[in-house]
Design a protein around this motif. Structure first.
Motif, PDB file in Angstrom:
ATOM      1  N   UNK A  49       0.831  -1.210   0.000  1.00  0.00           N
ATOM      2  CA  UNK A  49       0.000   0.000   0.000  1.00  0.00           C
ATOM      3  C   UNK A  49       0.864   1.258   0.000  1.00  0.00           C
ATOM      4  N   UNK A  50       0.442   2.255  -0.742  1.00  0.00           N
ATOM      5  CA  UNK A  50       1.129   3.549  -0.810  1.00  0.00           C
ATOM      6  C   UNK A  50       0.044   4.622  -0.666  1.00  0.00           C
ATOM      7  N   UNK A  51      -0.253   5.024   0.570  1.00  0.00           N
ATOM      8  CA  UNK A  51      -1.350   5.963   0.808  1.00  0.00           C
ATOM      9  C   UNK A  51      -1.247   7.269   0.024  1.00  0.00           C
ATOM     10  N   UNK A  52      -0.053   7.703  -0.296  1.00  0.00           N
ATOM     11  CA  UNK A  52       0.117   8.978  -1.000  1.00  0.00           C
ATOM     12  C   UNK A  52       0.046   8.834  -2.518  1.00  0.00           C
ATOM     13  N   UNK A  53      -0.043   7.610  -3.013  1.00  0.00           N
ATOM     14  CA  UNK A  53      -0.063   7.385  -4.460  1.00  0.00           C
ATOM     15  C   UNK A  53      -1.402   6.778  -4.868  1.00  0.00           C
ATOM     16  N   UNK A  54      -2.201   7.531  -5.565  1.00  0.00           N
ATOM     17  CA  UNK A  54      -3.470   7.028  -6.076  1.00  0.00           C
ATOM     18  C   UNK A  54      -3.321   6.669  -7.545  1.00  0.00           C
TER      19      UNK A  54
ATOM     20  N   UNK B  84       9.129   4.661  -7.509  1.00  0.00           N
ATOM     21  CA  UNK B  84       7.995   3.792  -7.224  1.00  0.00           C
ATOM     22  C   UNK B  84       8.373   2.340  -7.466  1.00  0.00           C
ATOM     23  N   UNK B  85       7.945   1.496  -6.572  1.00  0.00           N
ATOM     24  CA  UNK B  85       8.065   0.051  -6.750  1.00  0.00           C
ATOM     25  C   UNK B  85       6.821  -0.560  -6.139  1.00  0.00           C
ATOM     26  N   UNK B  86       5.876  -0.921  -7.013  1.00  0.00           N
ATOM     27  CA  UNK B  86       4.584  -1.377  -6.528  1.00  0.00           C
ATOM     28  C   UNK B  86       3.970  -2.331  -7.549  1.00  0.00           C
ATOM     29  N   UNK B  87       3.172  -3.239  -7.067  1.00  0.00           N
ATOM     30  CA  UNK B  87       2.361  -4.093  -7.936  1.00  0.00           C
ATOM     31  C   UNK B  87       0.929  -3.614  -7.801  1.00  0.00           C
ATOM     32  N   UNK B  88       0.275  -3.421  -8.941  1.00  0.00           N
ATOM     33  CA  UNK B  88      -1.119  -2.990  -8.899  1.00  0.00           C
ATOM     34  C   UNK B  88      -2.031  -4.163  -9.212  1.00  0.00           C
ATOM     35  N   UNK B  89      -3.171  -4.149  -8.541  1.00  0.00           N
ATOM     36  CA  UNK B  89      -4.179  -5.196  -8.729  1.00  0.00           C
ATOM     37  C   UNK B  89      -5.504  -4.521  -9.050  1.00  0.00           C
ATOM     38  N   UNK B  90      -6.237  -5.142  -9.962  1.00  0.00           N
ATOM     39  CA  UNK B  90      -7.557  -4.639 -10.304  1.00  0.00           C
ATOM     40  C   UNK B  90      -8.550  -5.001  -9.205  1.00  0.00           C
ATOM     41  N   UNK B  91      -9.632  -4.276  -9.154  1.00  0.00           N
ATOM     42  CA  UNK B  91     -10.691  -4.535  -8.179  1.00  0.00           C
ATOM     43  C   UNK B  91     -11.230  -5.961  -8.360  1.00  0.00           C
TER      44      UNK B  91
END
Length: 179
Positions: free
Chosen positions: A76-81, A164-171
Motif C-alpha cells: 500500500x502507498x497511501x500517498x499514491x493514487x 515507485x516500486x509497486x504491484x497494482x491489482x484490479x478490483x
C-alpha cells in the motif's frame, strides 16, 4: 465539455445512475455481444468504485463510454493514487470519429483533477501511447497478471511515480466478470 464530432455538437459528461444500462448497451454492441464489459460496469458502479465514468452523448443518445476504477497497491502507498482505465467502448457506427480518444483524454484530465497520480491500462501499446502511456515496468509498476509490454502507465501528477516500486491489482469485480 461540448465539442464537434464530424461537424455536429457532442458532449462528454459524467454518467448518471439512470444511464448505467444505456452505457452497458454501448459496451454490448461495441464488444460484439460480450457480457463481461457491461457486467463490469454494473458491478463497479454498484460498488461505488467508479471515480471517473464518462459518456459521450451525440444527437440525444449515448454513443461511447470510458470508466476508471481505483487500483489496489501492493505494498500500500497511501500517498499514491492509481486508477485503471477499463473498459472503453464506442458504438461501431461512431468509431473512427475521435470519440474514444476524447473520452480517454477527458477521463485522464478528470482523474488528474480528482487527485490521482497515475493511470494504468492493459491494452495495445500502439494505441495507448498516443495518450502518454508507456511501459509500466519501466516506472517500477508491476501487475497481478505478470504481463509486461501491454501493461502501461501515464503519470497524471508530476513526480507521482518517482522511486515507485509497486504491484497494482484490479478490483475484485474484474475477476467476477472473468476479466
Amino acid at each position: 465539455m461540448p465539442s464537434t464530432i464530424t461537424g455536429v455538437e457532442s458532449e462528454i459528461r459524467s454518467v448518471t445512475q439512470d444511464e448505467i444500462e444505456l452505457v452497458c448497451d454501448v459496451h454490448r454492441v461495441a464488444f460484439d455481444g460480450r457480457e463481461e464489459e457491461p457486467r463490469l460496469v454494473q458491478l463497479l458502479h454498484a460498488a461505488g468504485k467508479t471515480p471517473i465514468s464518462l459518456a459521450a452523448h451525440y444527437e440525444g443518445r449515448i454513443v461511447g463510454h470510458v470508466l476508471f476504477s481505483p487500483m489496489i497497491l501492493d505494498p500500500p502507498k497511501p500517498c499514491l493514487g492509481i486508477v485503471g482505465l477499463a473498459p472503453v467502448g464506442v458504438l461501431p457506427e461512431h468509431q473512427g470519429r475521435g470519440i474514444g480518444s476524447r473520452l480517454i483524454r477527458q477521463g485522464l484530465l478528470a482523474c488528474g483533477e480528482a487527485g490521482y497520480g497515475a493511470a494504468v491500462v492493459l491494452g495495445e501499446p500502439g494505441y495507448y501511447s498516443r495518450f502518454g502511456f508507456g511501459r509500466a515496468s519501466g516506472r517500477g509498476i508491476g501487475n497481478e497478471y505478470g504481463v509486461d509490454e501491454p501493461f502501461m502507465v501515464v503519470e497524471l501528477k508530476k513526480g507521482a511515480l518517482d522511486k515507485t516500486s509497486v504491484t497494482v491489482k484490479y478490483q475484485p469485480e474484474f475477476r467476477w466478470c472473468g476479466l
